[in-house]
Scaffold this motif. Structure first.
Motif, mmCIF file in Angstrom:
data_model
loop_
_atom_site.group_PDB
_atom_site.id
_atom_site.type_symbol
_atom_site.label_atom_id
_atom_site.label_comp_id
_atom_site.label_asym_id
_atom_site.label_seq_id
_atom_site.Cartn_x
_atom_site.Cartn_y
_atom_site.Cartn_z
ATOM 1 N N CYS A 7 0.845 -1.193 0.000
ATOM 2 C CA CYS A 7 0.000 0.000 0.000
ATOM 3 C C CYS A 7 0.886 1.250 0.000
ATOM 4 C CB CYS A 7 -0.906 -0.003 1.231
ATOM 5 S SG CYS A 7 -1.745 1.567 1.473
ATOM 6 N N HIS A 9 0.010 4.133 0.727
ATOM 7 C CA HIS A 9 -0.395 5.082 1.779
ATOM 8 C C HIS A 9 0.223 4.715 3.121
ATOM 9 C CE1 HIS A 9 -3.267 6.573 -1.140
ATOM 10 N NE2 HIS A 9 -3.753 5.352 -1.280
ATOM 11 N N CYS A 10 0.161 3.419 3.502
ATOM 12 C CA CYS A 10 0.636 3.040 4.837
ATOM 13 C C CYS A 10 1.682 1.919 4.805
ATOM 14 C CB CYS A 10 -0.546 2.618 5.707
ATOM 15 S SG CYS A 10 -1.222 1.006 5.238
ATOM 16 N N SER A 12 1.434 -1.118 4.160
ATOM 17 C CA SER A 12 0.982 -2.439 4.577
ATOM 18 C C SER A 12 1.004 -3.402 3.381
ATOM 19 C CB SER A 12 -0.449 -2.330 5.115
ATOM 20 O OG SER A 12 -1.039 -3.620 5.140
ATOM 21 N N CYS A 34 -6.379 -1.576 0.444
ATOM 22 C CA CYS A 34 -5.572 -1.857 1.633
ATOM 23 C C CYS A 34 -6.514 -2.142 2.793
ATOM 24 C CB CYS A 34 -4.671 -0.664 1.950
ATOM 25 S SG CYS A 34 -3.825 -0.850 3.521
ATOM 26 N N CYS A 37 -5.561 0.450 6.045
ATOM 27 C CA CYS A 37 -5.965 1.863 6.074
ATOM 28 C C CYS A 37 -7.229 2.104 5.242
ATOM 29 C CB CYS A 37 -4.827 2.773 5.615
ATOM 30 S SG CYS A 37 -4.508 2.739 3.840
HETATM 31 ZN ZN LIG Z 1 -2.750 1.191 3.574
#
Ligand SMILES: [Zn+2]
Length: 289
Positions: A7, A9-10, A12, A34, A37
């Protein structure tokens, strides 16, 4: 090698497929969700946010490196696909993807025969002459070492070149021309007291023997042909990148005329890159860790 879905964004790895998404310029793409998040994203396979289709971009990289100038490429795109991009954009694509793929292939370890042919080519960069040092492993035709130097031949560069030749494996022999720096550079790099580790230095003094190694000359002349086209390049900084591209084209894209194989295949790489090899390499470079 594993595909690495992360991911953006985070970071993961807990991600799942979440249908297909239409993108403006590049058709339908896989969208991922994801689970940590809860945000969705499209995986970057190397062409994220490019304003043109990957097939067009990879065609430009391929054709530029196999001998079509960026201006001619621009004209072809307009004529056949009604795509209007500048020749600088074409060159930007070429440089961007050379750097990306180079970073990826630098991590690969070729299996070489150790029979090495080395040569230097002068590159006329307007006000100064650069030297491109290049060596080929005989059985695989894999270009195993290069050095791009913004100055004329000297002992330091010759020595660095020899070190690079010996990096992936200790050579059985290296054939060079009669350039006076080679014997010293060779001894500095490969001298050993132990007979079994000795590397033979073969000197082919063409002005004396009048004999070229025709088979290996074809590889070097291909490189020299392409270098000739770089003479008009205003951006001198891009010359080494484009030279790296020519090497990639030789090692990973084109089948060698004599062996009928890609040098990378003979060097033991089993790369699943598909028919559009640039596209495959770019995706591999983008999604693998
Ligand atoms: Zn994420």
């Amino acid at each position: 090698m594993e595909r690495n879905n992360i991911c953006p964004h985070c970071e993961s790895e807990n991600v799942v497929n979440r249908g297909l998404s239409k993108t403006k310029n590049r058709g339908t793409q896989q969208r991922l969700l994801c689970k940590d998040c809860k945000k969705t994203f499209i995986l970057d396979e190397g062409f994220w946010k490019m304003k043109n289709k990957e097939s067009i971009i990879t065609m430009c990289v391929d054709m530029y490196l196999s001998n079509l100038s960026s201006r001619k490429m621009r004209n072809q795109l307009k004529r056949h696909f009604n795509i209007k991009v500048s020749h600088v954009t074409v060159l930007d694509w070429v440089r961007k993807y050379i750097l990306k793929v180079q970073k990826f292939v630098d991590k690969l370890k070729p299996k070489l025969s150790g029979k090495v042919y080395a040569d230097e080519t002068t590159i006329d960069c307007q006000r100064r002459n650069d030297i491109f040092w290049c060596s080929i492993d005989w059985d695989t035709r894999f270009i195993n070492a290069t050095l791009y130097a913004p100055n004329s031949q000297n002992l330091k560069d010759a020595t660095e070149f020899m070190k690079r030749i010996g990096k992936a494996r200790r050579p059985k022999y290296i054939q060079t021309d009669g350039l006076p720096f080679y014997p010293k550079a060779f001894t500095k790099t490969f001298y050993t007291r132990y007979k079994k580790d000795r590397v033979e230095h073969r000197v082919n003094n063409v002005s004396k023997t009048k004999k070229h190694n025709v088979r290996i000359e074809t590889v070097f002349s291909k490189i020299k042909d392409r270098v000739y086209d770089f003479r008009g390049l205003k951006a001198v900084w891009s010359a080494p990148i484009l030279m790296a591209g020519i090497v990639l084209q030789h090692n990973f894209i084109e089948e060698h005329t004599t062996t009928g194989e890609n040098p990378c295949t003979l060097a033991g790489f089993d790369l699943d890159v598909g028919e559009n090899r640039w596209d495959g390499l770019i995706r591999m470079a983008s999604i693998q860790t």
